[in-house]
Design an enzyme around this catalytic site. Structure first.
Site, PDB file in Angstrom:
ATOM      1  N   PHE A  44       0.817  -1.225   0.000  1.00  0.00           N
ATOM      2  CA  PHE A  44       0.000   0.000   0.000  1.00  0.00           C
ATOM      3  C   PHE A  44       0.842   1.262   0.000  1.00  0.00           C
ATOM      4  CE2 PHE A  44      -0.056  -1.928   4.277  1.00  0.00           C
ATOM      5  CZ  PHE A  44       0.667  -0.983   4.996  1.00  0.00           C
ATOM      6  N   GLY A  47       1.295   3.550  -3.300  1.00  0.00           N
ATOM      7  CA  GLY A  47       0.339   4.566  -3.734  1.00  0.00           C
ATOM      8  C   GLY A  47      -0.214   5.421  -2.613  1.00  0.00           C
ATOM      9  N   HIS A  48       0.213   5.201  -1.366  1.00  0.00           N
ATOM     10  CA  HIS A  48      -0.373   5.922  -0.218  1.00  0.00           C
ATOM     11  C   HIS A  48       0.703   6.360   0.745  1.00  0.00           C
ATOM     12  CE1 HIS A  48      -3.110   6.560   3.285  1.00  0.00           C
ATOM     13  NE2 HIS A  48      -3.990   6.792   2.340  1.00  0.00           N
ATOM     14  N   PHE A  49       1.379   7.327   0.567  1.00  0.00           N
ATOM     15  CA  PHE A  49       1.554   8.206  -0.588  1.00  0.00           C
ATOM     16  C   PHE A  49       3.020   8.084  -0.990  1.00  0.00           C
ATOM     17  CE2 PHE A  49      -1.755   9.978   2.137  1.00  0.00           C
ATOM     18  CZ  PHE A  49      -2.816  10.067   1.256  1.00  0.00           C
ATOM     19  N   VAL A  54       2.279   6.642   4.344  1.00  0.00           N
ATOM     20  CA  VAL A  54       1.412   6.595   5.521  1.00  0.00           C
ATOM     21  C   VAL A  54       0.529   5.354   5.380  1.00  0.00           C
ATOM     22  CG1 VAL A  54      -0.455   7.758   6.755  1.00  0.00           C
ATOM     23  CG2 VAL A  54       1.393   9.117   5.756  1.00  0.00           C
TER      24      VAL A  54
END
Length: 140
Positions: A44, A47-49, A54
């Site tokens: 994750f 893409g986050h971020f 985070v």
């Protein structure tokens, strides 16, 4: 203590959605404490971020729920699945970032039949990162 091999035998979740590495405390139908080691290799974080990694809040709540599921199974509810019914009073206090070791503390608030209500807190060190109350149903 519940190690990863036993977690595999309890929960149906697998990588990348298994969010508990071990359970370090357990009192049947009362309380459990799980550990999630957060690394930059988590999918994750791509893409986050990308420039400010985070951990998504919903995954923190899911990690708490997985600890609750382990507690339910270790309390004698075996061979069944645990499904969210509601999530309440969720608060995200501080971001969870790579390098954090989440201590996921879950307590039973109430149990009636196959419906359980839990409170959960996620800490990194002594810092409260997130908290929530959630209700789940144990079903085949």
């Amino acid at each position: 203590m519940v190690d990863i091999k036993e977690i595999f035998s309890i929960l149906p979740h697998r990588y990348p959605f298994l969010l508990v590495d071990r359970v370090v405390e357990f009192t049947p139908e009362i309380r459990a404490v799980g550990i999630k080691n957060v690394t930059i290799n988590e999918p994750f974080f791509q893409g986050h971020f990308p420039n400010n990694p985070v951990m998504p809040g919903v995954l923190i709540v899911e990690a708490m729920a997985q600890v609750a599921g382990i507690m339910a199974f270790k309390s004698g509810v075996e061979g069944k699945n645990v499904y969210f019914m509601s999530i309440e009073k969720v608060k995200f206090r501080k971001p969870v970032v790579p390098g954090d070791q989440l201590r996921l503390e879950v307590q039973v608030i109430h149990r009636r039949g196959n419906v359980w209500k839990f409170s959960g807190s996620a800490f990194a060190g002594d810092q409260l990162k997130s908290e929530a109350e959630f209700t789940a149903m144990v079903a085949p």
